[in-house]
Design a protein around this motif. Structure first.
Motif, PDB file in Angstrom:
ATOM      1  N   THR A   9     -17.202 -36.229  33.071  1.00  0.00           N
ATOM      2  CA  THR A   9     -15.940 -35.317  33.077  1.00  0.00           C
ATOM      3  C   THR A   9     -14.811 -35.773  32.113  1.00  0.00           C
ATOM      4  O   THR A   9     -14.723 -36.825  31.966  1.00  0.00           O
ATOM      5  N   HIS A  10     -13.970 -34.778  31.855  1.00  0.00           N
ATOM      6  CA  HIS A  10     -12.906 -35.150  30.755  1.00  0.00           C
ATOM      7  C   HIS A  10     -11.908 -34.039  31.199  1.00  0.00           C
ATOM      8  O   HIS A  10     -12.183 -32.806  31.225  1.00  0.00           O
ATOM      9  N   SER A  57     -14.719 -40.903  23.821  1.00  0.00           N
ATOM     10  CA  SER A  57     -13.600 -41.418  24.019  1.00  0.00           C
ATOM     11  C   SER A  57     -12.881 -40.432  24.862  1.00  0.00           C
ATOM     12  O   SER A  57     -12.914 -39.317  24.682  1.00  0.00           O
ATOM     13  N   GLY A  58     -12.632 -40.868  26.303  1.00  0.00           N
ATOM     14  CA  GLY A  58     -11.593 -39.800  27.172  1.00  0.00           C
ATOM     15  C   GLY A  58     -12.582 -39.433  28.155  1.00  0.00           C
ATOM     16  O   GLY A  58     -12.071 -38.773  29.262  1.00  0.00           O
ATOM     17  N   TRP A  59     -13.904 -39.375  27.991  1.00  0.00           N
ATOM     18  CA  TRP A  59     -14.841 -39.159  29.009  1.00  0.00           C
ATOM     19  C   TRP A  59     -14.738 -40.081  30.152  1.00  0.00           C
ATOM     20  O   TRP A  59     -14.865 -41.213  29.985  1.00  0.00           O
ATOM     21  N   GLU A  60     -15.075 -39.574  31.504  1.00  0.00           N
ATOM     22  CA  GLU A  60     -15.113 -40.629  32.683  1.00  0.00           C
ATOM     23  C   GLU A  60     -16.327 -40.127  33.472  1.00  0.00           C
ATOM     24  O   GLU A  60     -16.915 -39.110  33.248  1.00  0.00           O
ATOM     25  N   CYS A  61     -16.609 -41.231  34.398  1.00  0.00           N
ATOM     26  CA  CYS A  61     -17.768 -41.071  35.161  1.00  0.00           C
ATOM     27  C   CYS A  61     -17.386 -40.310  36.404  1.00  0.00           C
ATOM     28  O   CYS A  61     -16.311 -40.539  37.003  1.00  0.00           O
ATOM     29  N   PRO A  62     -18.159 -39.027  36.792  1.00  0.00           N
ATOM     30  CA  PRO A  62     -17.593 -38.558  37.744  1.00  0.00           C
ATOM     31  C   PRO A  62     -17.917 -39.162  39.209  1.00  0.00           C
ATOM     32  O   PRO A  62     -18.772 -40.213  39.146  1.00  0.00           O
ATOM     33  N   ARG A  63     -17.100 -38.720  40.094  1.00  0.00           N
ATOM     34  CA  ARG A  63     -17.124 -39.320  41.546  1.00  0.00           C
ATOM     35  C   ARG A  63     -18.760 -39.175  41.903  1.00  0.00           C
ATOM     36  O   ARG A  63     -19.190 -38.141  41.924  1.00  0.00           O
ATOM     37  N   HIS A  64     -18.887 -40.377  42.496  1.00  0.00           N
ATOM     38  CA  HIS A  64     -20.386 -40.536  43.414  1.00  0.00           C
ATOM     39  C   HIS A  64     -21.446 -40.790  42.343  1.00  0.00           C
ATOM     40  O   HIS A  64     -22.524 -41.318  42.598  1.00  0.00           O
ATOM     41  N   THR A  65     -21.537 -40.200  41.110  1.00  0.00           N
ATOM     42  CA  THR A  65     -22.672 -40.245  40.192  1.00  0.00           C
ATOM     43  C   THR A  65     -22.932 -41.563  39.856  1.00  0.00           C
ATOM     44  O   THR A  65     -24.108 -41.867  39.677  1.00  0.00           O
ATOM     45  N   SER A  78     -14.653 -45.273  32.554  1.00  0.00           N
ATOM     46  CA  SER A  78     -14.696 -45.006  31.153  1.00  0.00           C
ATOM     47  C   SER A  78     -16.216 -44.679  31.056  1.00  0.00           C
ATOM     48  O   SER A  78     -17.230 -45.724  31.053  1.00  0.00           O
ATOM     49  N   LEU A  79     -16.661 -43.722  30.696  1.00  0.00           N
ATOM     50  CA  LEU A  79     -18.090 -43.167  30.375  1.00  0.00           C
ATOM     51  C   LEU A  79     -18.616 -43.940  29.328  1.00  0.00           C
ATOM     52  O   LEU A  79     -19.934 -44.508  29.389  1.00  0.00           O
ATOM     53  N   THR A 133     -17.791 -47.018  28.266  1.00  0.00           N
ATOM     54  CA  THR A 133     -18.017 -48.317  28.501  1.00  0.00           C
ATOM     55  C   THR A 133     -19.339 -48.373  29.361  1.00  0.00           C
ATOM     56  O   THR A 133     -20.118 -49.291  29.166  1.00  0.00           O
ATOM     57  N   VAL A 134     -19.594 -47.393  30.574  1.00  0.00           N
ATOM     58  CA  VAL A 134     -20.646 -47.455  31.389  1.00  0.00           C
ATOM     59  C   VAL A 134     -21.968 -47.309  30.372  1.00  0.00           C
ATOM     60  O   VAL A 134     -22.992 -48.188  30.649  1.00  0.00           O
ATOM     61  N   VAL A 135     -22.041 -46.372  29.706  1.00  0.00           N
ATOM     62  CA  VAL A 135     -23.097 -46.154  28.800  1.00  0.00           C
ATOM     63  C   VAL A 135     -23.468 -47.437  27.641  1.00  0.00           C
ATOM     64  O   VAL A 135     -24.636 -47.579  27.545  1.00  0.00           O
ATOM     65  N   ALA A 136     -22.408 -47.886  27.454  1.00  0.00           N
ATOM     66  CA  ALA A 136     -22.557 -48.893  26.408  1.00  0.00           C
ATOM     67  C   ALA A 136     -23.387 -50.088  27.196  1.00  0.00           C
ATOM     68  O   ALA A 136     -24.218 -50.706  26.649  1.00  0.00           O
ATOM     69  N   GLN A 137     -22.931 -50.459  28.475  1.00  0.00           N
ATOM     70  CA  GLN A 137     -23.250 -51.541  29.300  1.00  0.00           C
ATOM     71  C   GLN A 137     -24.779 -51.404  29.583  1.00  0.00           C
ATOM     72  O   GLN A 137     -25.742 -52.142  29.607  1.00  0.00           O
ATOM     73  N   GLU A 138     -25.319 -50.091  29.721  1.00  0.00           N
ATOM     74  CA  GLU A 138     -26.513 -49.623  30.341  1.00  0.00           C
ATOM     75  C   GLU A 138     -27.526 -49.590  29.106  1.00  0.00           C
ATOM     76  O   GLU A 138     -28.578 -50.187  29.154  1.00  0.00           O
ATOM     77  N   LEU A 139     -27.069 -49.206  27.834  1.00  0.00           N
ATOM     78  CA  LEU A 139     -27.716 -49.235  26.995  1.00  0.00           C
ATOM     79  C   LEU A 139     -28.224 -50.938  26.380  1.00  0.00           C
ATOM     80  O   LEU A 139     -29.100 -51.184  25.921  1.00  0.00           O
ATOM     81  N   LEU A 140     -27.168 -51.433  26.500  1.00  0.00           N
ATOM     82  CA  LEU A 140     -27.239 -53.005  26.037  1.00  0.00           C
ATOM     83  C   LEU A 140     -28.309 -53.626  27.162  1.00  0.00           C
ATOM     84  O   LEU A 140     -29.332 -54.346  26.853  1.00  0.00           O
TER      85      LEU A 140
END
Length: 272
Positions: free
Chosen positions: A58-59, A201-209, A218-219, A221-228
């Motif tokens: 979401t953004h 940049s600016g995209w966020e993780c939706p509630r509960h997902t 921060s989406l 940051t989340v994606v970067a951690q999971e891909l690493l």
């Protein structure tokens, strides 16, 4: 992938428009946010990337002009489309992660009972048994020894805390593998990072997902951690895969070098 359709909605509660498939729910209207200890409102634009009924991203921005909001939706569609397929497996991680954490807590309580001499472990055993696969229980039965038979009596069954702790460990291991599998899939679906790495940049993780990261994280940051983590999981498979390929699948060392770029010395070191 092809452009994702934008579906305009009237209210934030209308984001679910389809039962399956990727699409964007977009809205122009009042937005509310928390900042500096207060609640603020303004006219703005919001967009949600949806996978059926599940929000993936979401953004939102302040945007008093509807025409500007429509142009912004188009821009956000271009940014998120390359990442849409990557987010699908990452959205599946909350369930196994929460289940693994719950099982770890149950296992800890079980072992605390052993340490402090609690009189009942029925609740913990029920939780572990409900989460275990039959083959996990059978495997522990085969590996946890029973006591010796004395005077023709049946063998003494294994200590229940030892037994069910071992089952819990197998459950946690299975759930951790599920998480790693989703991370590896996300890594294979990720777009060219050089081309798209800055576009979240600016995209966020939706509630509960993505509950393990918290709402509004921060989406990027989340994606970067999971891909690493996915890269680490894939990298950890290198040596077993290389060994199997050469020794069992009959891939030559020369071909393995050509495919992987690994030196002959590295390949020889990996092989047992």
């Amino acid at each position: 992938m092809s452009a994702i359709e934008i579906v305009e909605i009237a209210a934030a509660g209308d984001i679910v428009q389809r039962d399956e498939g990727l699409y964007l729910s977009a809205r122009h209207g009042r937005i509310t946010w928390q900042e500096g200890g207060g609640t603020w409102q303004a006219t703005g634009a919001t967009v949600w990337l949806m996978d059926g009924r599940r929000p993936l991203a979401t953004h939102e921005i302040e945007s008093p002009n509807r025409v500007d909001s429509e142009a912004w939706w188009e821009n956000k569609r271009g940014q998120i489309t390359p990442w849409a397929r990557t987010l699908r497996p990452l959205a599946q991680l909350t369930g196994p992660r929460q289940a693994a954490e719950a099982m770890q807590r149950t296992k800890d309580r079980l072992q605390e009972g052993q340490q402090w001499g609690f009189s009942s472990i029925e609740e913990e055993v029920e939780e572990i048994e409900a989460a275990a696969l039959p083959e996990e229980i059978d495997a522990v039965r085969a590996e946890v020894p029973t006591g010796p038979s004395v005077l023709g009596l049946p063998p003494v069954p294994p200590d229940p805390i030892t037994f069910w702790s071992a089952v819990a460990r197998r459950i946690i291991s299975r759930l951790a593998k599920t998480v790693a599998d989703y991370q590896r899939v996300a890594l294979t679906l990720a777009p060219d990072i050089e081309a798209h790495g800055a576009d979240l940049s600016g995209w966020e993780c939706p509630r509960h997902t993505y509950g393990w990261h918290g709402d509004g994280a921060s989406l990027a940051t989340v994606v970067a951690q999971e891909l690493l983590a996915g890269w680490a999981a894939v990298n950890s498979l290198r040596d077993p895969l290389l060994t199997w390929s050469i020794q069992s699948a009959k891939v030559s060392k020369v071909r393995a070098h050509e495919l992987t770029g690994l030196s002959r010395t590295t390949i020889d070191r990996v092989l047992p």
